[in-house]
Design an enzyme around this catalytic site. Structure first.
Site, mmCIF file in Angstrom:
data_model
loop_
_atom_site.group_PDB
_atom_site.id
_atom_site.type_symbol
_atom_site.label_atom_id
_atom_site.label_comp_id
_atom_site.label_asym_id
_atom_site.label_seq_id
_atom_site.Cartn_x
_atom_site.Cartn_y
_atom_site.Cartn_z
ATOM 1 N N GLY A 47 80.757 25.684 -31.528
ATOM 2 C CA GLY A 47 81.123 26.288 -30.588
ATOM 3 C C GLY A 47 81.568 25.569 -28.809
ATOM 4 O O GLY A 47 82.602 24.564 -29.806
ATOM 5 N N THR A 101 71.719 24.129 -22.560
ATOM 6 C CA THR A 101 71.553 25.086 -23.024
ATOM 7 C C THR A 101 70.913 25.917 -21.398
ATOM 8 O O THR A 101 69.731 24.953 -21.962
ATOM 9 C CB THR A 101 71.432 25.209 -23.678
ATOM 10 O OG1 THR A 101 71.711 25.071 -25.148
ATOM 11 C CG2 THR A 101 71.302 27.101 -24.143
ATOM 12 N N PRO A 157 70.230 21.235 -16.535
ATOM 13 C CA PRO A 157 70.859 21.778 -15.368
ATOM 14 C C PRO A 157 72.698 22.215 -15.688
ATOM 15 O O PRO A 157 72.854 23.001 -15.299
ATOM 16 C CB PRO A 157 70.547 22.512 -14.192
ATOM 17 C CG PRO A 157 69.309 21.904 -13.905
ATOM 18 C CD PRO A 157 69.351 20.382 -14.727
ATOM 19 N N PHE A 215 75.326 18.513 -16.199
ATOM 20 C CA PHE A 215 75.926 17.543 -17.052
ATOM 21 C C PHE A 215 77.043 16.687 -16.158
ATOM 22 O O PHE A 215 76.896 15.362 -16.090
ATOM 23 C CB PHE A 215 76.379 17.848 -18.086
ATOM 24 C CG PHE A 215 74.731 17.551 -18.926
ATOM 25 C CD1 PHE A 215 73.781 16.103 -19.233
ATOM 26 C CD2 PHE A 215 73.923 18.565 -19.682
ATOM 27 C CE1 PHE A 215 73.056 15.823 -20.204
ATOM 28 C CE2 PHE A 215 73.636 18.478 -20.154
ATOM 29 C CZ PHE A 215 72.825 16.739 -20.734
ATOM 30 N N HIS A 262 81.704 31.397 -13.402
ATOM 31 C CA HIS A 262 81.797 30.965 -14.564
ATOM 32 C C HIS A 262 82.699 31.986 -15.048
ATOM 33 O O HIS A 262 83.097 32.704 -15.101
ATOM 34 C CB HIS A 262 80.543 31.394 -15.195
ATOM 35 C CG HIS A 262 79.868 29.794 -14.946
ATOM 36 N ND1 HIS A 262 78.745 29.634 -13.842
ATOM 37 C CD2 HIS A 262 79.282 28.780 -15.427
ATOM 38 C CE1 HIS A 262 77.996 27.875 -13.061
ATOM 39 N NE2 HIS A 262 78.385 27.796 -14.754
ATOM 40 N N HIS A 263 83.299 31.479 -16.551
ATOM 41 C CA HIS A 263 83.486 31.950 -17.768
ATOM 42 C C HIS A 263 82.534 33.036 -17.783
ATOM 43 O O HIS A 263 82.177 33.297 -17.726
ATOM 44 C CB HIS A 263 84.153 31.356 -18.632
ATOM 45 C CG HIS A 263 82.894 30.843 -19.510
ATOM 46 N ND1 HIS A 263 82.215 31.478 -20.256
ATOM 47 C CD2 HIS A 263 82.351 29.961 -19.054
ATOM 48 C CE1 HIS A 263 81.225 30.904 -20.370
ATOM 49 N NE2 HIS A 263 81.565 29.485 -19.693
ATOM 50 N N LYS A 292 79.692 33.464 -19.980
ATOM 51 C CA LYS A 292 78.245 33.148 -19.866
ATOM 52 C C LYS A 292 77.645 34.135 -20.249
ATOM 53 O O LYS A 292 77.411 35.165 -19.916
ATOM 54 C CB LYS A 292 78.418 32.228 -19.001
ATOM 55 C CG LYS A 292 77.489 31.464 -18.528
ATOM 56 C CD LYS A 292 77.189 31.486 -17.333
ATOM 57 C CE LYS A 292 76.181 29.945 -16.285
ATOM 58 N NZ LYS A 292 75.990 28.561 -18.019
#
Length: 254
Positions: A11, A87, A112, A114, A141-142, A145
């Site tokens: 991914g 994840t 949640p 990084f 977000h993209h 998601k």
């Protein structure tokens, strides 16, 4: 050397993790896990169970999907393997149940977010929360998601709620007009949370506070997945000295 297995190695995030771990002097990718396979210089297994049977590794890094991550952890933790999880979509109850299955002092580290900037954003929001009666979280977000709201947004709302003894006083669902239910967002511990999904974003979040005659906005933007990698590497280096459930990168930031 810390031996690392990357679940979701084919991914977008998984590939970035593989590159970051491979470039680190103190760790090595010994295998990957992806049901679709991957072109890689290390073995790639179809499942975590297969990887545990055939390879030896100290840490599992999981950037997969919300509907498979719990099953992956349910294999690794009882095998005594530390887990670093990016994840999102797991509830606190599920995390606690999974951590309770850990053997040989294994650690379940769930972040949640990084990025160091996002962690600081949440800490700044925690400091501001007691001083503003109104607070809302807007996350961007993209379009691909899988979960909404994001884990970062949920955790931010929880932190705001924990930091004060009152709920947001912003108008709620009672102001929504008929046919437009949801316009005021989802309530997470009393804090409205709004999710935007669109091409052009990677991950951004704004926390908006309001008080009489003033407002405060705290925003973090991540434009590239490499922004997550210092936090991922910190998690990999830190879990070996911990055990049980740890939530949040702030626990490892000096």
């Amino acid at each position: 050397m810390i031996r690392v297995a990357v679940s979701g190695c084919a991914g977008r995030m998984g590939k970035t993790v593989v590159d970051a771990v491979g470039a680190a002097d103190d760790m090595d990718v010994v295998c990957g896990i992806d049901p679709h396979g991957a072109d890689a210089p290390f073995p790639v297994y179809a499942s975590v169970a297969e990887a545990v049977d055939r390879a030896e590794f100290d840490v599992l890094v999981d950037f997969t999907q919300p509907d498979v991550v719990a099953g992956n952890l349910a294999v690794c933790l009882p095998a005594g393997i530390d887990c670093v999880v990016g994840t999102t979509g797991l509830s606190n109850d599920t995390l606690e149940q999974l951590a309770a299955t850990a053997e040989n002092g294994a650690c379940l580290f769930y972040a949640p977010n990084f990025t160091t900037g996002a962690v600081l954003m949440m800490q700044f929001a925690k400091a501001a929360a007691p001083y503003f009666p109104e607070a809302e979280v807007i996350e961007f977000h993209h379009a691909k998601k899988k979960d909404a709201p994001s884990g970062t947004a949920v955790r931010t709302a929880q932190i705001i709620a924990e930091a004060r003894a009152f709920e947001s006083q912003a108008p709620g669902a009672e102001t929504e007009i008929e046919g437009c239910e949801g316009a005021r967002g989802a309530l997470v511990d009393g804090v409205p949370v709004h999710s935007v999904r669109s091409m052009g974003y990677v991950a951004s979040q704004e926390v908006v506070f309001g008080s009489m005659g003033q407002s405060l906005a705290i925003r973090h933007d991540s434009w590239d997945r490499t922004s997550y990698m210092p936090g991922v590497l910190l998690g990999i280096r830190s879990v070996g000295e911990q055990q049980g459930l740890i939530v949040g990168l702030e626990n490892f930031m000096a």
